[in-house]
Every structure is written in structure tokens, then in C-alpha cells.
Design a protein around this motif. Structure first.
Motif, short mmCIF file in Angstrom:
data_model
loop_
_atom_site.label_atom_id
_atom_site.label_comp_id
_atom_site.label_asym_id
_atom_site.label_seq_id
_atom_site.Cartn_x
_atom_site.Cartn_y
_atom_site.Cartn_z
N GLU A 146 0.83 -1.21 0.00
CA GLU A 146 0.00 0.00 0.00
C GLU A 146 0.86 1.25 0.00
OE1 GLU A 146 -2.61 -0.20 3.29
OE2 GLU A 146 -3.53 -2.12 2.70
N ILE A 147 1.94 1.22 0.77
CA ILE A 147 2.84 2.38 0.85
C ILE A 147 3.51 2.62 -0.50
CG2 ILE A 147 4.92 3.30 1.94
CD1 ILE A 147 4.17 1.67 4.45
N ARG A 176 2.16 6.59 -7.25
CA ARG A 176 1.22 7.57 -7.81
C ARG A 176 1.70 9.00 -7.58
NH1 ARG A 176 -3.24 4.84 -9.33
NH2 ARG A 176 -3.61 2.79 -8.37
N GLU A 177 2.32 9.24 -6.43
CA GLU A 177 2.85 10.56 -6.16
C GLU A 177 4.05 10.88 -7.06
OE1 GLU A 177 3.81 10.47 -2.04
OE2 GLU A 177 1.72 10.56 -1.35
N ALA A 227 2.46 1.63 -3.49
CA ALA A 227 1.45 2.07 -4.47
C ALA A 227 1.19 3.56 -4.34
CB ALA A 227 0.17 1.27 -4.26
N ARG A 228 1.11 4.05 -3.11
CA ARG A 228 0.87 5.49 -2.90
C ARG A 228 2.06 6.31 -3.39
NH1 ARG A 228 2.67 8.33 1.15
NH2 ARG A 228 3.00 6.48 2.45
N LYS A 229 3.29 5.85 -3.09
CA LYS A 229 4.49 6.57 -3.52
C LYS A 229 4.62 6.58 -5.04
CE LYS A 229 7.35 5.96 0.62
NZ LYS A 229 8.61 5.38 1.16
#
Length: 374
Positions: free
Chosen positions: A220-221, A227-228, A223-225
Motif C-alpha cells: 500500500e505504501i 502515484r505521487e 502504491a501510494r508513492k
């Protein structure tokens, strides 16, 4: 694509790479039966039994992670002296000179990187530019320490928002070979030792993202990084190895869909090593990366081709999994690699219940068809 179509597709891919069982059976079992049940008759009862026998003989999953040693050529009275001369040259001349080159590279890099990283903290744009150049320079020293002969085909990657680069994966040196041309921010497994120290210090400066495949929350971490990162105009190009593990450069295993559901342009990169001098495959379960580097530094040269291929986008009605398979097709064809329908993470864990259920369903359907025929 329906479940049955996916199952048929996977089976057809396996058929292309499955050994011919009859080549391994004794001639007596292949002859026509004369009132006795022979081994060939038993295998004909079910394709699942045939597949199981094929896996015992030579399964396509294990072959993806095997290093194939070259055929011996030096064991005769004429060639053996030449081979001995080659060993002397490689270990007593080339290896020491390569160690000097690599040591010199580290001295130049550290004497420049540390002052830049500390003294230019208030000038982020200049600092990032210099750090990016120094990382590329250090990777060039690494390639020189193997006498790397690398041919790059296609336009050099550029920094643009909403794009990600994906490549097949043979060794950690894939990253070094690509990094010497363009400072990529890579998604990579966190490693222990001196490699982990470099990851947490120097490579952090180019925006690399690390994860631990044993930690579920890391997904999850990451995936978020991801996208950022792809939204930033000034961020370094993002590089992902979607196979998730090193494969021996004869095959490609399934691509993880994470890179293909970001809603951005995907730029494929195909890497093919020439094994004439050394096998660049890194089997991390059998040797450390330090041992792998020493193997490369004591060889004649590392020869490879890198192709920057045409960017791809998600087509209308196409799922991320289908998109990943299409990109894998492009890379496999360009690099001359054979596709197999395996998840590379099976190398680290037991097969998932979903995979077992698919096999059970396939076997049940096969048995039902045979019973209906009767």
C-alpha cells in the motif's frame, strides 16, 4: 477475458515449453500394448498426469531460475594451455586493474557526492542535478569494472510526468546498466549489507523506492508513492521490474499489474545478455551480490543489448492484467525470450489457493469430459 479463456491461454503457453515425455520413456513403454497396462497408457488417462510427469522430468518454472553452465571446451591437449593463459590474464591482470578502476570511481564519487549533498541543501534544483550526474558517473565506473560492452537502441529516456519504464529482470546489474545512461528512480527490494546501505543513503537522492516483499503493508505504501512520483514534473523517470524477481534471461515470467494500473504511459525496455563470456543471471538464493560482482569482474566482459521500445497506453476495454501481458509480449519478442505463465513470487512462497483451485478445476473438467464420452 473469461476464466476459461485465461486457463486455455496458460495451458497453451505451457504446451509450447513442456518437454516431450516420450523422449524420456523407455522404448518398451512406447510400443503398442499387448494386453498389459504400460506407462504411456497411464499418462494418456489425463493431461494433468502428463503435466505432472513433465514437471518431474523438467518443469518450466524451475528452468526460469537456473543458471545454465556453458559447455566445456578446454579439456584437450591443444586448448587447455590457452585456457590456462586466459585464467592468468583474467585473474592476475584484468581483475586487479578493474579493482583499481572501481576504487578510483568510489573515491571520485564520494569526494564529490558528500560535499554536494551537505553544502547544497538549500538549493534543491542544483543539488538534485549534480547528484543525478554523480550517480550516473558511478554506475559508469561499475560497468567499466566488468568491461561492459553495452549497445543502447532507441531514443534515450527523458523526464516527463505520467510515464513509467518497465524492463525484464536478470540481475541487479540491470539497474546499473540502465542508470549509467539515465538517472532512474527504481522500485526495488530492500537488501541487507552494503547494498542496503547504498539504498538508504546514495540512491535515496534519485528518488528510489524500497519495499520488503514479506511485508503486506509495504504494498500500500509503495502504491501510494508510485502515484505521487509519476505526477512530479521534475522527478526522475520511474523504473520498475514487473517480474518482481531475477529470471535467467531465457524466459519472462508474469508481470505484476501494479505498474499498469497507474493510468500513465508505459515505456518498455528489453535487456538481452550475450553469454559468450559470462552468464549475467544473479541467483540470489545461491550467491550474494558481492560474489556475483566478483564473478563479473573476473570474466572477459559483460556484453548486452538494451532496447528502448515504443511507449504503450491502456487500450479501450483492456484490463491492467491484459495490458501487462501485451507489454510482456513486446519485451519478450524484442529480446528473444520465451514466455511462461508463472508468478515469479512462487520462487519465495508456496502456490496460492487460487492457483491450486485452477488446477483442480482443470482436472475436474478433464475427468468430466472423459466420463461423458463413455
Amino acid at each position: 477475458m473469461s476464466g476459461s479463456e485465461k486457463l486455455t491461454s496458460s495451458s497453451s503457453e505451457l504446451d509450447l515449453d513442456r518437454p516431450n515425455i516420450e523422449d524420456y520413456l523407455p522404448s518398451s513403454s512406447i510400443q503398442e500394448p499387448r494386453g498389459k497396462l504400460r506407462l504411456r497408457d497411464l499418462l494418456d488417462i489425463s493431461p494433468t498426469l502428463t503435466e505432472a510427469a513433465g514437471a518431474i522430468v523438467d518443469d518450466s518454472f524451475t528452468r526460469c531460475f537456473k543458471s545454465n553452465p556453458p559447455e566445456p571446451w578446454n579439456w584437450n591437449v591443444y586448448l587447455f594451455p590457452l585456457w590456462c593463459c586466459g585464467v592468468v590474464v583474467r585473474y592476475l591482470i584484468l581483475f586487479p586493474s578493474r579493482v583499481i578502476v572501481l576504487t578510483l570511481g568510489w573515491i571520485i564519487f564520494l569526494s564529490s557526492f558528500i560535499p554536494v549533498h551537505i553544502l547544497l541543501k538549500g538549493q534543491d534544483e542544483l543539488r538534485k542535478k549534480l547528484e543525478r550526474y554523480l550517480v550516473e558517473l558511478m554506475c559508469s565506473f561499475f560497468v567499466a569494472s566488468w568491461t561492459g560492452v553495452v549497445k543502447y537502441h532507441g531514443p534515450r529516456p527523458s523526464r516527463r510526468p505520467k510515464q513509467v519504464f518497465v524492463a525484464n529482470h536478470t540481475s541487479m546489474i540491470d539497474f546499473i546498466i540502465l542508470e549509467q545512461m539515465t538517472a532512474f528512480a527504481v522500485i526495488m527490494q530492500k537488501h541487507p549489507g552494503w547494498v542496503g546501505l547504498l539504498q538508504s543513503t546514495i540512491l535515496e537522492s534519485v528518488g528510489c523506492i524500497w519495499f520488503n516483499r514479506s511485508e503486506a503493508k509495504d504494498r500500500e505504501i509503495v502504491a501510494r508513492k508510485l502515484r505521487e512520483h509519476i505526477q512530479g514534473i521534475d522527478n526522475n523517470p520511474l523504473l520498475i521490474f514487473p517480474e518482481g524477481t531475477c529470471v535467467n534471461n531465457h524466459y519472462t515470467v508474469m508481470f505484476k499489474k501494479g505498474a499498469f494500473e497507474l493510468g500513465c504511459t508505459v515505456c518498455p525496455i528489453a535487456i538481452k545478455y550475450n553469454k559468450i563470456f559470462v552468464d549475467a543471471f544473479w541467483n540470489s538464493r545461491k550467491q550474494s551480490f558481492t560474489t556475483h560482482l566478483l564473478q563479473l569482474m573476473t570474466s572477459w566482459a559483460v556484453v548486452c543489448d538494451v532496447w528502448y521500445l515504443e511507449p504503450q497506453t491502456l487500450k479501450a476495454g483492456e484490463t491492467p492484467i491484459e495490458f501487462a501481458e501485451r507489454v510482456r509480449d513486446i519485451i519478450s519478442v524484442r529480446a528473444g525470450l520465451k514466455k511462461v505463465p508463472w508468478d515469479g513470487y512462487l520462487k519465495y512462497s508456496r502456490p496460492s489457493p487460487k492457483h491450486r483451485e485452477q488446477k483442480q478445476q482443470s482436472f475436474a473438467e478433464s475427468m468430466l469430459r472423459r466420463l461423458q464420452e463413455r
